[in-house]
Each structure stands twice: as C-alpha cells, then as structure tokens.
Write an enzyme that holds these catalytic residues in place. Structure first.
Site, PDB file in Angstrom:
ATOM      1  N   GLU A 179      -7.338 -25.636  11.454  1.00  0.00           N
ATOM      2  CA  GLU A 179      -6.144 -25.418  12.251  1.00  0.00           C
ATOM      3  C   GLU A 179      -5.822 -26.529  13.240  1.00  0.00           C
ATOM      4  O   GLU A 179      -4.658 -26.726  13.578  1.00  0.00           O
ATOM      5  CB  GLU A 179      -6.273 -24.086  13.005  1.00  0.00           C
ATOM      6  CG  GLU A 179      -6.321 -22.862  12.113  1.00  0.00           C
ATOM      7  CD  GLU A 179      -5.062 -22.697  11.298  1.00  0.00           C
ATOM      8  OE1 GLU A 179      -3.966 -22.720  11.885  1.00  0.00           O
ATOM      9  OE2 GLU A 179      -5.171 -22.557  10.060  1.00  0.00           O
ATOM     10  N   SER A 184       0.041  26.938 -18.180  1.00  0.00           N
ATOM     11  CA  SER A 184      -0.959  27.999 -18.360  1.00  0.00           C
ATOM     12  C   SER A 184      -2.102  27.947 -17.364  1.00  0.00           C
ATOM     13  O   SER A 184      -2.921  28.873 -17.328  1.00  0.00           O
ATOM     14  CB  SER A 184      -1.518  27.943 -19.787  1.00  0.00           C
ATOM     15  OG  SER A 184      -0.510  28.276 -20.719  1.00  0.00           O
TER      16      SER A 184
END
Length: 749
Positions: A137, A426
């Site tokens: 950086e 069902s």
C-alpha cells in the site's frame, strides 16, 4: 609602508609590467561593448523589460498564493490536530456490532455483520503482515510526512493512460491518507444526513480533487499527532477485508483460524492483497483469484527486501488456503434463518457484539450438503433448474442442519426450506390417520378403497383418484397410508371429521390457512419444509407439538449471563402417545412395503411418508429414525412440473443418502412404535402375504379386521361364512364401516 589615518588599506601586489591592451585578431570585427550590445543600460530593449515585469509579477503572486495556501493548510492542520483523540479511541469505528454463531460443539461456523476480532497493534501483529501491508500500500510510509506528491503524480499518469479522469481509479494515497478516509476526516455517522451506513461509507471513500485536498491537512495532522506505528495500528484495526471482517485480527480468524500475530508470509500476503478490493479478492468468494493476488504481494515483499529468497520460494510454493471452517462455510441458510428468528436489535441492528450458541451440528450439515450434491450430480442434468431443500432436526425441534437450495456457499439467498410455501401432497396424510387413531381407530380398522364422488357445495362433484388408478376394496388403514391411497384417505378424513383433521395438523404446527373442503386430506394446502419436518417431529416424540428452534443461548460478547436461553421446543400434546406409536408403526410399513421403500436404511428402523402434488410440481419425502427427523423437498422455483420425479423417487433417495451419512457409526435405536399385538392386530408386523398370489376381484380379503391371503380367506369363508365381517376394536363390523363412511359423505356433501 605605513598608512596614516583610518583603517589599513588592502595589500595589493605591485604590477611589474604594464598592462597589455588586447589586440583584435587580424580580420576580426571589433566587439561592441557590453553596454552597447545589451542596449542601453544592460536591457534587451522593450521586450526584455516586459518579460522581466511579467516575471516579477508572477513571482509576487506565486509566493503570496503559496503563503496563503500554507496558512490555510497550516490552519486546517492545526484544527484537525486539535480534534484528533487518543489513537486507541479510533481502533473500533463500527457503528453496529456483529453476530458470531457457534455450533453444538462451541465452534464458530458463521458470522453476520462486521466482525471485530479485537484490538491489535502494529508491533504485536506478525512482522510478515506489517511488512506486507507497507509493501503493498505505501512503500515510502516510513519516509514521507503523510502525503506523497510522487505517488499522486504517478497515480494521475496511470489514470490518464488508462482513459480515466486524473483522480478516478488509482489515488496515490498514502497509508496515512487511507486512514483519513477510514476515519471520514473525523465526521461521525449521522442518520439524519445519510440514509444508511453504506451511503455514509461511500461518501467517506469518494475520490476527486476536492476529497484529495481535504485529506492533506488531516493526514498532516495525524502525522504530527501520532507516530507511524500508531497510524499503522489504526489502519490494521479499521480496514475492511471482506466477508464481514473488520480489521486484520478478524480477517485472520475468519479466513485462517489463527490470530493476526501468527500468520505466515503467504497468509499475510493474502490478507494485504484484500485491501485493493475486499469483496472481489476475498478467498471465500474465489480462492484461486485471491491466491493470484497474494502471489503479486509476495513479489513486492521480496523486491523490497521483506522476504529472504528462501522465505519467498517457500511462500510461493505453498499458497495460503482457508481454514476448514471457512472453507466449509457450513450452515449459511441456517445462519440466515437464525437471524430472522431473533429481534432486530439483537441481530441485524445490534450495536453490540453478540455471540449465539445454536443447535447446528456441522457433521449433520455436511452430510446433508454432500448427499444432495451427490444425487443431483448423478441423477439430474447439469442444465436443470430444479431445486431442493433439506431440514434435519431432533424430535424436540432442535434444527441440526438446513439446506435451502442447491447452492450452499451463499448468504442472504432465498431459503426454500423456510420461505417457500408449497403444497404438501400426500405428506399431509399422516395427520388424517393421526386424527383417526386419536379417535380410537386402530391400524387394522378397515376402510373401503373404491371410486368416490363427493358433491362439494359451491364447487360441484369432486372425484379423487388413486395414483395407480387401481382400487383394492376394503383394506386396513395402515395399508391405505403405506400405499398412499387417495380415496381411502378421503373416506377416513370425512369419517373422523375435517375439523378434527385440521385441528391435528394445526396442533402439529402446519399453519392456520388450511383448505376447508375434503381435498385438505390430500395435501392441497401450503406450508414450508421446516414446518412439515417439525410436524413429523411431533409424531416421533410421542404426539406433542414442537416449535423448530435454532438458538440455545444468546449473550453479549464477554458476558457470563445469557440474554436468551432455550432448552427445547416441545409444546402441547396433540394426539395421545398410543395414537402416535401406532402411527409410527403405520409409517414404518410405508418404508417396508409401500411408497417409501427407497428411504430404507440397512440396520436402522425408518418410518416416513412420500408426497407428490398435482402435476408433480412438488415432490417430498419426510421421515425419521429414532434419532433424527429429516425432510426433503424438490421442485422448481417457478412452480412448473418436475419431469419423472415423485416423492418416492429422488427425494426419498436424497433422504436415504443424508441419513446414511448421519447415522454412520451411530448406534441403532428402535423406533418408539406400537406392535400389532398391542392393539389386537396381526402379528406379521404388517408384512405382505405371498406376493405370487393375485389380488382377487373385489379387493383385498379381510378377516377379523386384518389382511389375509386369498387361500386363508377361502378357508375362513368355508368355516364361518363371512370373509369381511370381522369386528374391530370399536365393536363395529368392518364391512359396515365403509357403508357408514359413504353415508356420512352423502349427508354432508
């Protein structure tokens, strides 16, 4: 020689020879005097005077403007300097807290919100991490005074060369300037000014010339107020690093399961690489892409002397990988569901760090995810958009696993286990038979399986059909359930009363919006997979309702006393324990010899029920062993029909694969079911007679309320003269029950 009066004069060597006059070379033109050549008094004429005037004017303006700028910058710097607090107050700048979720073993499996792992300092983190951040950086971090003109000029050049504006893209910001952005130049979040925190952060991180100019005095103030180590400490704690991790401590724990003080070079490089684009490079999003970015960071660290040749080679040869927990990303759907079940002030909007202990079992969760992936990989086309969902829970409602869709490594996605309202088909039928058993029927009570037409008020005649379009005649209700026979089920529902059926279903947690007509018995109402699985858990636990739950303990981080504590989801009794035990036996027959055979597990007793809705838009299987209840649903999100899928097919197969993994190595326990002798039924455990004997015309033979083989029926008829007139436990003749049911139907509809 002496000198009188005043100071002594300077000694000068006497000339020994007369000065020679320079003679021009032969043929050369005599040079004009300097005064003459420059015109007048050393000037270049009028043009030279104008240039000198302009120069003096520009200089006068320049130094005044520079002085004014210096005064403004100095004043702004002093102002910001006065506002800056102790650096330790800036380490955790979150406006909201985080939620950390633990599984049944106390291991972290999910995070929500922005997790802050705790304060770290630049001198306490791994040196590799500190060096990776600086190398990536701001390589001149320790040499500049907060601003790098060289970096800004270089960034402008790169932006222009790539067709962007001068301040769009690369900003040339130093670490100090990045910290200024993270602190939003000291402006706190104000909900009156920004609608959301996202808007606030977007404004703070905005670029442009104006923002750059504002950053300069703030960065200078920080350089004066704080040491380089303190500025880097703020950066290490406040930087966002993807996956909800705020700060390098949280990120190291999130991705690698280690503290920031222990990361190795390759892990440090991966973390530092996230600063460029946290969400894009997050290893949980794309590990390969994250590793490629980390490789570039390792190159920078090596070039700048932070890594030896040996360290560099070893780190390159062994890229960082995720921890087991981060790689699994288990229980994303479960975690989302837990967040939805809690009050917002303790979940989405919490301002504190919250720790939640949950019911999730990562072993079971992994089994569910792997089982679904295996079946879809082997049995479903890659291009298919069919979806599936799975829920596994204990009999008290504690959810152990949840899969809300085929994509399992997601967060915030649509959860088909909890959010999709679908017809149950069902799988609803056990509630019908639960109501009958609770009313005193037995598994061998006879019901007629024959064509049926009901005149439904307001709708006209309704004729339910069996899936096979065959009719078996008078049969015991256990066989009606095992073979999922529609006409017999509707007859049972009408006999015991639709209100009784709805009451049982609602009591087990189905939901209040149930169909009013007789079709309710065949599962035309909608609910979620979670609710249906919870209802079946009520059957397994002996007939009491359960409320599915996922939280056992919630407390603020660091607190010893929980704010929420939950020991179970058991509720009120819905049916008698006797009825529940008989129903479990009936559902067991469905696995042994009915529609649920694919779900059977070798060495374990399994009971369950299949379900397929109209046009096969939904396919279900829900069943249980003595230890767990599991539900599986398949279908399309747009509700179109499935192709060649029924509940007894792929859903039952997925269920089998899930539970085979879950039960592997676990002791087998018997189901808590009644046996035929307990209600006076046959002792054959519901097994079929010799399947080679054909079913006689008119249906299955029944003697004394139980199924018999055709040959046994012939013998009985010869001796008693009644093949289907046996007495059931209620003292009614079984052949009269069907007539009575039909009479009820005709009178009601």
């Amino acid at each position: 020689m002496g000198q009188t009066g005043g100071r002594r004069g300077q000694l000068v060597a006497d000339r020994r020879y007369p000065a020679k006059t320079a003679q021009p070379k032969r043929g050369a033109t005599p040079r004009k005097s300097v005064r003459t050549r420059r015109g007048g008094r050393g000037g270049g004429g009028m043009l030279g005077g104008i240039f000198r005037l302009i120069g003096r004017t520009v200089w006068a303006f320049a130094w005044r403007i520079a002085l004014l700028i210096a005064v403004i910058v100095g004043g702004a710097t002093f102002y910001f300097y006065q506002q800056l607090p102790d650096y330790r107050q800036l380490l955790d700048g979150r406006n909201r807290g985080s939620v950390t979720m633990l599984d049944t073993n106390g291991d972290v499996f999910a995070w929500r919100g922005e997790t802050f792992g705790g304060q770290v300092t630049a001198d306490k983190v791994s040196p590799f991490l500190r060096d990776a951040v600086v190398a990536t950086e701001d390589r001149r971090f320790y040499r500049h005074f907060g601003v790098s003109p060289r970096g800004i000029v270089s960034a402008i050049r790169i932006n222009l060369s790539e067709g962007r504006g001068p301040f769009q893209g690369n900003g040339g910001s130093t670490i100090t300037q990045q910290v200024a952005k993270l602190l939003c130049l000291g402006v706190p979040y104000d909900p009156k000014r920004w609608k959301t925190e996202a808007d606030y952060e977007s404004d703070c991180r905005s670029g442009g010339l104006k923002r750059k100019i504002e950053e300069i005095p703030y960065a200078l103030a920080m350089e004066i107020k704080y040491s380089k180590s303190q500025i880097l400490t703020i950066y290490l704690n406040r930087a966002y690093l993807g996956a909800g991790a705020r700060g390098f401590e949280a990120a190291a724990q999130r991705y690698f399961g280690v503290p920031a003080a222990q990361v190795n070079p390759q892990q440090a490089a991966m973390l530092a690489g996230l600063l460029k684009a946290p969400s894009y490079f997050a290893p949980t999003t794309d590990l390969t892409r994250s590793q490629a970015r980390a490789s570039m960071v390792l190159d920078l660290m090596h070039e700048q002397g932070y890594l030896t040749d040996k360290q560099f080679r070893e780190a390159k040869a062994s890229p960082a990988t995720l921890s087991d927990a981060a790689q699994a990303r288990a229980g994303s759907y479960f975690a989302d569901w837990v967040m939805d079940t809690l009050p917002d002030f303790l979940s989405k909007d919490t301002t504190e760090d919250v720790v939640i202990r949950t019911t999730l079992d990562q072993r079971v969760q992994t089994a569910a995810e792997e089982a679904m992936a295996q079946v879809f990989g082997a049995k479903v086309r890659d291009s298919s958009a069919a979806q599936a969902a799975i829920v596994v829970m204990s009999a008290d409602g504690a959810v152990r696993a949840m899969v809300g869709g085929r994509q399992t490594k997601v967060s915030g996605a649509f959860n088909r286990a909890t959010q999709a309202m679908r017809q149950t088909g069902s799988t609803f039928k056990p509630f019908v038979y639960a109501a009958a058993l609770n009313a005193g029927w037995t598994p061998e009570t006879i019901v007629d399986d024959a064509p049926l037409t009901i005149n439904v008020k307001g709708s006209g005649p309704w004729s339910p059909k069996n899936y096979t379009e065959r009719y078996l005649g008078p049969i015991p209700i256990w066989r009606a359930l095992a073979n999922s026979i529609n006409t017999a089920t509707v007859r049972v529902a009408m006999s015991v009363g639709l209100d009784a059926v709805r009451q049982v279903a609602t009591g087990f947690g189905f939901g209040a919006d149930l169909a009013q007509g007789p079709a309710v018995a065949l599962g035309v109402s909608e609910t979620t997979l979670l609710q249906m699985t919870g209802a079946y858990a009520g059957i397994l636990n002996g007939g009491s309702s359960v409320l599915p739950y996922g939280v056992t303990d919630l407390r603020l981080k660091g607190d010893k006393v929980p704010m929420i504590s939950n020991t179970g989801g058991m509720g009120d009794r819905v049916i008698s324990e006797k009825a529940a035990r008989e129903l479990i036996w009936m559902m067991r027959q469905g696995v042994l010899q009915g529609t649920s055979k694919r779900a059977g597990l070798s060495g374990y007793e399994v009971a369950g029920k299949t379900g397929t809705t109209q046009s096969a838009r939904d396919a279900w299987f829900i069943g249980f062993t003595a230890d767990y209840v599991a539900g599986v649903w398949m279908g399309y999100d747009d509700n179109r029909p499935l192709s060649g899928v029924t509940g007894g097919g792929l859903p039952a197969e997925i269920w089998h694969n899930v539970m085979a993994r879950v039960e592997k190595g676990q002791p087998a326990h018997p189901l808590p079911m009644a046996q035929p002798g307990e209600w006076g039924g046959s002792s054959n455990d519901g097994q079929d007679w010799n399947s080679d004997e054909p079913i006689p015309e008119g249906g299955v033979p029944v003697v004394d309320g139980r199924l018999v083989s055709p040959s046994e029926a012939a013998k009985t008829q010869g001796s008693t003269g009644q093949s289907d007139a046996g007495q059931d436990d209620q003292g009614q003749q079984s052949n009269s029950l069907g007539q009575a049911i039909d009479g009820v139907l005709k009178s009601l509809y």
